[in-house]
Design an enzyme around this catalytic site. Structure first.
Site, short mmCIF file in Angstrom:
data_model
loop_
_atom_site.label_atom_id
_atom_site.label_comp_id
_atom_site.label_asym_id
_atom_site.label_seq_id
_atom_site.Cartn_x
_atom_site.Cartn_y
_atom_site.Cartn_z
N CYS A 1 -32.99 35.38 93.70
CA CYS A 1 -33.81 35.27 92.49
C CYS A 1 -34.14 33.79 92.25
O CYS A 1 -34.84 33.18 93.05
CB CYS A 1 -33.08 35.93 91.32
SG CYS A 1 -33.94 35.92 89.75
N HIS B 1 -37.05 44.10 92.41
CA HIS B 1 -36.40 42.80 92.28
C HIS B 1 -34.87 42.99 92.25
O HIS B 1 -34.37 44.02 91.83
CB HIS B 1 -36.86 42.10 91.00
CG HIS B 1 -36.43 40.67 90.92
ND1 HIS B 1 -36.96 39.70 91.75
CD2 HIS B 1 -35.52 40.05 90.14
CE1 HIS B 1 -36.39 38.54 91.47
NE2 HIS B 1 -35.51 38.73 90.49
N ASP C 1 -41.20 44.91 93.38
CA ASP C 1 -40.81 43.80 92.51
C ASP C 1 -41.96 43.47 91.57
O ASP C 1 -42.98 42.92 91.99
CB ASP C 1 -40.44 42.59 93.36
CG ASP C 1 -39.79 41.47 92.55
OD1 ASP C 1 -40.07 41.37 91.34
OD2 ASP C 1 -39.01 40.70 93.14
#
Length: 279
Positions: free
Chosen positions: A154, A243, A211
């Protein structure tokens, strides 16, 4: 390496960031008597930065190093376990608390407040310099800087791309769902798509087709930039993943994609020479 679900723990004593609670039943905690892990501090730019490390208890010679870059939630239990998993593979893994000057993620239970009050205030230049000091620390604590990789998730996935253009000693990087494009600012003057031409090390990007925060258009744009730069890089997109698909402690976890991504990461490290001598 043995792993088990982190069941039976109450919120607040699990070691996971409050903003990431509650933890999912799929949460993995690694137990392996052959690895050693713990907290340490790393001197960087005149300050002591907290960090977590894990390594094999017994090793012959200097260990290959993996710098592990946190999610927005900081170095909480999931990131510590990533270090333990890498140690079980024969690496010295180090995860520094890269927000330590700006704030403590464990004090925030709301993701937006965490982003606004801490994460958004962290300059890229500070992060890259701190990671250089982490590499130096590793070299003094049984690691081999000539045999060094980086991985991140991330927020940390974006940093992987930037660091691969920053440190010429790096041999490989693996970025998990890190943002590729965005608005520029004093703290974030460049994004991965801007430094594709500057990569010093091969980078593998692992992304999810579902995502919502990283649209496939930006992934395609990054692929084009890498191709135009003739960079040694590859981007894998998992069709069924969103995600944070490797975050086994969250509902976003997609086990099949996560397991494949982990094996691809290890293979990428090995391909470019960052591997234990026994592998």
């Amino acid at each position: 390496m043995n792993s088990e679900n982190n069941l039976g723990k109450k919120e607040g004593d699990s070691g996971f960031a409050p903003a990431a609670s509650p933890t999912a039943a799929t949460t993995i905690i690694t137990h392996d008597d052959a690895i050693l892990g713990g907290e340490t501090t790393i001197n960087t730019q005149g300050e002591n930065m907290p960090a977590w490390f894990a390594r094999p208890k017994e090793a012959k010679g200097a260990l290959p190093v993996v710098l592990v870059v946190q999610e927005i939630f900081g170095v909480h239990e999931h990131i510590r376990d990533i270090c333990r998993r890498l140690a079980a593979e024969g690496y010295l893994a180090v995860a520094p608390e890269l927000y330590f000057r700006q704030g403590d993620p464990s004090e925030y239970s709301d993701i937006k407040q965490l982003l606004d009050n801490v994460v958004s205030k962290v300059p890229d230049a500070q992060v890259l310099a701190d990671l250089d000091h982490v590499a130096n620390w590793a070299a003094k604590h049984g690691g081999d800087m000539r045999n060094m990789a980086i991985t991140g998730f991330c927020w940390g996935g974006r940093i992987v791309w930037l660091y691969a253009a920053h440190n010429p000693q790096l041999k490989a990087g693996v970025a998990w769902y890190g943002r590729l494009v965005g608005e520029k600012s004093m703290k974030q003057p460049k994004h991965p798509i801007d430094i594709a031409v500057d990569l010093n090390a091969p980078v593998l990007g692992l992304y999810g087709a579902k995502d919502e925060g990283i649209p496939l258009e930006s992934v395609d744009s990054m692929r084009q930039a890498l191709h135009a730069a003739n960079a040694t890089a590859e981007i894998i997109v998992y069709p069924e993943a969103g995600h944070a698909f490797n975050a086994d402690y969250r509902p976003s976890y997609h086990a099949e994609s996560a397991k494949d991504g982990w094996q691809r990461m290890l293979a990428w490290f090995h391909q470019y020479g960052v591997k234990p001598t026994s592998k």
